[in-house]
Design a protein around this motif. Structure first.
Motif, PDB file in Angstrom:
ATOM      1  N   LYS A   1       0.853  -1.187   0.000  1.00 42.88           N
ATOM      2  CA  LYS A   1       0.000   0.000   0.000  1.00 42.88           C
ATOM      3  C   LYS A   1       0.886   1.234   0.000  1.00 42.88           C
TER       4      LYS A   1
ATOM      5  N   CYS B   1      -3.486   3.999  -3.143  1.00 41.97           N
ATOM      6  CA  CYS B   1      -4.381   4.077  -1.988  1.00 41.97           C
ATOM      7  C   CYS B   1      -5.138   5.399  -2.068  1.00 41.97           C
TER       8      CYS B   1
ATOM      9  N   CYS C   1      -5.487   8.249   2.779  1.00 46.11           N
ATOM     10  CA  CYS C   1      -6.043   7.022   3.373  1.00 46.11           C
ATOM     11  C   CYS C   1      -7.320   7.305   4.169  1.00 46.11           C
TER      12      CYS C   1
ATOM     13  N   SER D   1      -9.336   2.209   2.167  1.00 43.61           N
ATOM     14  CA  SER D   1      -8.412   2.988   1.368  1.00 43.61           C
ATOM     15  C   SER D   1      -7.330   2.154   0.678  1.00 43.61           C
ATOM     16  N   SER D   2      -7.230   0.856   1.008  1.00 50.27           N
ATOM     17  CA  SER D   2      -6.226  -0.008   0.365  1.00 50.27           C
ATOM     18  C   SER D   2      -6.764  -0.498  -0.976  1.00 50.27           C
TER      19      SER D   2
ATOM     20  N   SER E   1     -10.006  -0.331   6.245  1.00 46.62           N
ATOM     21  CA  SER E   1      -9.347  -0.129   4.955  1.00 46.62           C
ATOM     22  C   SER E   1      -8.646  -1.343   4.371  1.00 46.62           C
TER      23      SER E   1
END
Length: 535
Positions: free
Chosen positions: A107, A151, A155, A181-182, A205
């Protein structure tokens, strides 16, 4: 505060005139004699600061001969938004063959020395000088890192439409979210572009993209996996963990990186020993011999409140409930359990995050922690964001920053403290439920992946964020509580925008702290017995 350096009025570094505007800004008034005394004392502090040696001499810099990196480039084809930067990194003398030849994506909030780290945003232009601990451990296990996965902006999004490198599209339907967010990590694993990936998880995430992309994602117990060398959102909820196409691979990557590293104060000594899990080898757990009653003696609690999320899609409820019922055929005992505070946990998470998260994630101010500090990146961000920096933020990040400013100005530390105290009570009730059950289960997400906005859409943050209302209702409670939580794909459900389109959905399995192997064992048994793509 005591004085450690000799005080000489004649060598005063900070004058009364320099202190006056600082004092006035703080709303204070000092007499001239007091101001004269304090200016001398502050001069001593300033002299001490000036005498500090360069902290880079103690940074955990990588051995670039042992861990060479080649072919660093921004790819022209970033696989529908999934790649941020490509690179090839191998260890010339691995310690083990645990991950031999396996390809891994990081990430893009994880430090890899010499490779840009965007954190999904153009707020700063930064290239780290160190490798995160999990990078070194992955390479030492024989893996090959082949790039940084996109990402979401700072994030702080659950929808994959805000990364500085572009939208990230769902592997099952272009134009739909991979989750965040990943986001890049989820897509790359699902499409087979990499064998394994690391995600970061502060509100879901890892698990959001895992559910959205039909892969396995584990948010480990808080403190099990070192967070050293990874950009923080809030140290009390920071987690890094594995994402893979099956449970065995997820367990293998966890085994390669788990254990304290001597830097990260998120890592308590209780429950950990050396570089391995203290009581159980996770890979051996998931490789248990397949039998018709693989889960005999296991008690599974079906969290009632996890099925009562406002706006929850009935197709998700039906799919996950059907998956849970299948545990019975594997010998497990399945029974309902109620944790009423589960419904309050997202509200508490929302109120606890802005003050600490605004400072730590956006301003790089992690004071009060025993951990590695990115002092080079902190130099690129001041005590407040500039207009240019603010304008680079996505909807979630700009909302976070304004929330930070508002709480700081209107309430001070009280709101954060109140929410954190209440979250302790919420975490305790999960512990109580897990005394009766080995794991708790519920849907990972309340609905299937939403459609992405049109590219270059200028819609405001309110409309954008409305797409993911309630998304983290079942995920964020376990960031605050610290329990391990695994997302396992269990079937397809119709997209809300187009019922003819089928997208993945998932079941979340939550275990006792440092009993991550229990989550993996339960998930592996289900995975061995059933093919989620055919359900």
């Amino acid at each position: 505060m005591s004085v450690v350096l000799e005080l000489k009025t004649s060598e005063k570094r900070v004058t009364e005139d320099e202190l006056r505007p600082v004092i006035a800004k703080a709303g204070l008034e000092l007499s001239e004699p007091l101001l004269e005394n304090l200016s001398t004392l502050i001069s001593s502090l300033d002299k001490a600061i000036a005498s500090l040696p360069d902290d880079k001499s103690v940074w955990p810099r990588p051995n670039l001969t042992k861990y060479p990196r080649t072919d660093i480039h921004i790819p022209e084809d970033n696989e529908l938004g999934a790649w941020a930067t490509k690179v090839t990194v191998k260890c010339t003398s691995p310690i083990s063959d645990l991950l031999k030849g396996r390809t891994v994506a990081l990430k893009d909030n994880i430090a890899l020395a010499g490779v840009r780290c965007t954190n999904g945003t153009a707020m700063v232009d930064w290239t780290p000088e160190i490798d995160a601990t999990i990078v070194t451990r992955t390479l030492d296990a024989g893996a090959i890192i082949i790039g940084k996965a996109a990402c979401e902006n700072a994030c702080l999004e659950g929808l994959s439409g805000t990364s500085v490198t572009g939208q990230v599209h769902n592997p099952y339907a272009k134009g739909y979210s991979t989750g965040g967010s990943s986001s890049g990590s989820g897509r790359l694993v699902a499409t087979g572009s990499v064998d394994l990936a690391f995600g970061g998880d502060q509100g879901g995430s890892i698990r959001i993209p895992a559910s959205s992309c039909g892969i396995v994602g584990l948010k480990p117990t808080w403190g099990l996996v070192p967070y050293t060398g990874i950009l923080s959102l809030d140290a009390t909820i920071d987690h890094a963990g594995p994402m893979a196409r099956n449970v065995k691979d997820c367990a293998t990557l966890l085994e390669a990186v788990a254990g304290p590293d001597g830097w990260d104060d998120r890592q308590p000594s209780i429950g950990l020993e050396g570089d391995k899990l203290k009581f159980v080898n996770p890979v051996e757990t998931v490789l248990a011999k397949e039998t018709s009653k693989m889960l005999e003696g296991i008690k599974i609690g079906v969290l009632a409140e996890g099925f009562e999320v406002p706006g929850q899609d009935p197709n998700v409820v039906e799919s996950v409930q059907s998956a849970i019922d299948r545990f019975k055929s594997l010998g497990a005992t399945v029974a309902p359990v109620s944790v009423p505070l589960h419904k309050d946990a997202p509200l508490l998470w929302t109120c606890a995050l802005p003050l600490s998260g605004g400072r730590q994630s956006l301003l790089g101010d992690l004071d009060g922690r025993k951990q590695f500090y990115f002092t080079d990146r902190a130099d690129l961000v001041g005590p407040k964001l500039t207009q240019r920096q603010f304008d680079t933020l996505g909807p979630g990040a700009s909302n976070q920053y304004l929330g930070y400013l508002w709480i700081q100005e209107k309430y001070g530390a009280k709101v954060h403290g109140k929410a954190m105290n209440l979250l302790k009570a919420a975490g305790d009730v999960y512990d109580k439920a897990l005394k009766e059950f080995d794991v708790l289960v519920m849907p990972t997400l309340p609905y299937p992946p939403p459609k992405l906005p049109e590219p270059d859409s200028d819609e405001g943050p309110l409309k954008f964020l409305a797409r993911t209302t309630g998304l983290i209702a079942n995920t964020c409670p376990f960031n605050n509580s610290g329990h391990p939580a695994l997302s396992l794909p269990v079937g397809f459900v119709p997209a809300r925008e187009d019922p003819s389109l089928k997208l993945p959905t998932a079941m979340q399995i939550v275990g006792r702290k440092f009993a991550d192997a229990d989550c993996l064992k339960v998930a592996a048994a289900w995975e061995k017995a059933f093919d989620w793509k055919k359900l």
